[in-house]
Design an enzyme around this catalytic site. Structure first.
Site, PDB file in Angstrom:
ATOM      1  N   HIS A 151       0.816  -1.225   0.000  1.00 21.45           N
ATOM      2  CA  HIS A 151       0.000   0.000   0.000  1.00 21.45           C
ATOM      3  C   HIS A 151       0.851   1.276   0.000  1.00 21.45           C
ATOM      4  CE1 HIS A 151      -3.518  -2.398   1.293  1.00 21.45           C
ATOM      5  NE2 HIS A 151      -2.755  -2.934   2.228  1.00 21.45           N
TER       6      HIS A 151
HETATM    7  C1  BDR Z   1      -2.924   0.814   5.428  1.00 24.03           C
HETATM    8  O1  BDR Z   1      -3.112   0.338   6.756  1.00 24.03           O
HETATM    9  C2  BDR Z   1      -1.924  -0.179   7.266  1.00 24.03           C
HETATM   10  O2  BDR Z   1      -2.146  -1.446   7.778  1.00 24.03           O
HETATM   11  C3  BDR Z   1      -0.913  -0.157   6.159  1.00 24.03           C
HETATM   12  O3  BDR Z   1       0.361   0.209   6.657  1.00 24.03           O
HETATM   13  C4  BDR Z   1      -1.443   0.884   5.191  1.00 24.03           C
HETATM   14  O4  BDR Z   1      -0.979   2.175   5.526  1.00 24.03           O
HETATM   15  C5  BDR Z   1      -3.674  -0.084   4.474  1.00 24.03           C
HETATM   16  O5  BDR Z   1      -5.039  -0.092   4.770  1.00 24.03           O
END
Ligand code: BDR
Ligand code: CA
Length: 314
Positions: free
Chosen positions: A244
């Protein structure tokens, strides 16, 4: 040669945050990381602080300035994501404890002072976690809002809807009041929602390519991904894990990898059922003013090629 773009990375590491930080630190020709500000999110603040330092040391840059910030959302109890990231937030490889020190200044004060000290429109904010630090800075010092060049953030979803609830993405869900402040701020915003980050998917070949880079950073990225992907494989039946947060930094380096629409995005803070939902007017069915570039498309091969090329430099 252009001067590097000044950024502040606001983060809650997290394996994917860690890869994003490495990508930024590996790109000094394009990005000048003024500071890494840490917030509570994936795991509580003491762990996100420690993890940020571990990552800077792994990059061979222990002089990177790391500032500790807010330990809880603006009005709510902290929700964490150990079920995804493990109890340290950086589960996977065993990493040495960091030796570098955190800066004394609070992250929010650093954000405010930096935006006041640097020329207006020259500093961008890159939030990779809940938006608590950014919203607190905007609340406390409204004069800095118009000085921000751009906010490029990971958060939200439209077509992919949610990952922490059926309706909400984790970063926005954890502190929806903070997200509301940021999205209403008037600062130009680029959003990397799940719609695009779920296309930044690892697979065997991509993980092995990291492992085979021949440096410690590549090996760690592969081992973090090995750990992180078990969750998404089980949940989505996908071949790997979405990276992400590196989408934010990849956008700064190669915006042409991404496509999206400039639309209105509002944050749900009232409903218990859809708390933290990013209501994106993708189809333009309202007359609400567009406030964010909401991404949806990614050249995934180009994204992983960029990551490999940069991580190899560390
Ligand atoms: C986001 O939530 C976190 O778990 C990850 O680091 C990312 O920023 C994804 O939904
Ligand atoms: Ca994150």
């Amino acid at each position: 040669m252009n001067t590097p773009r000044k950024i502040i990375i606001d983060t809650d590491p997290g394996q994917d945050d860690a890869v994003a930080i490495l990508l930024a630190l590996a790109s000094p020709e394009e990005l000048d990381v003024l500071g890494v500000t840490v917030v509570a999110g994936n795991v509580p603040l003491p762990l996100t602080q420690k993890n940020a330092c571990i990552v800077c040391e792994l990059a061979g840059l222990p002089d990177t300035k790391v500032y500790s910030g807010c330990d809880a959302p603006l009005t709510r109890k902290l929700v964490t994501a150990e079920h995804v990231h493990g109890k340290t937030g950086l589960d996977g490889p065993v990493m040495p404890d960091p030796t570098m020190a955190l800066q004394d200044q609070h992250a929010v004060d650093f954000i405010i002072e930096t935006l006041r000290a640097e020329p207006a429109g020259s500093v961008s904010l890159c939030p990779l976690g809940p938006l608590t630090n950014i919203a607190t800075a905007f609340n406390r010092a409204p004069d800095i809002v118009e000085r921000v060049q751009e906010i490029v953030l990971m958060g939200g979803a439209y077509f992919q809807v949610g990952n922490i609830t059926p309706a909400a993405e984790f970063n926005i869900y954890v502190d929806p009041e903070a997200a509301k402040i940021v999205f209403a701020s008037g600062v130009p915003i680029v959003v990397m929602p799940l719609d695009v980050t779920h296309k930044a998917l690892t697979n065997r070949a991509r993980v092995e390519a990291f492992r085979n880079l021949g440096n410690e950073a590549g090996r760690m990225v592969a081992e973090w991904t090995d750990f992180f992907e078990r969750f998404d494989k089980e949940k989505y039946g996908s071949e790997g894990a979405p990276l992400h947060d590196p989408c934010v930094i990849a956008y700064l380096l190669k915006p042409e990898l991404f496509s999206g629409r400039h639309v209105n995005v509002e944050i749900e803070t009232g409903s218990e059922l859809t708390l933290g939902m990013t209501v994106a007017d993708w189809w333009g069915v309202t007359d609400r003013t567009p406030n964010a570039m909401f991404m949806g498309g990614l050249d995934a091969d180009g994204f992983f090629a960029l990551l490999n090329e940069r991580i190899a430099r560390l």
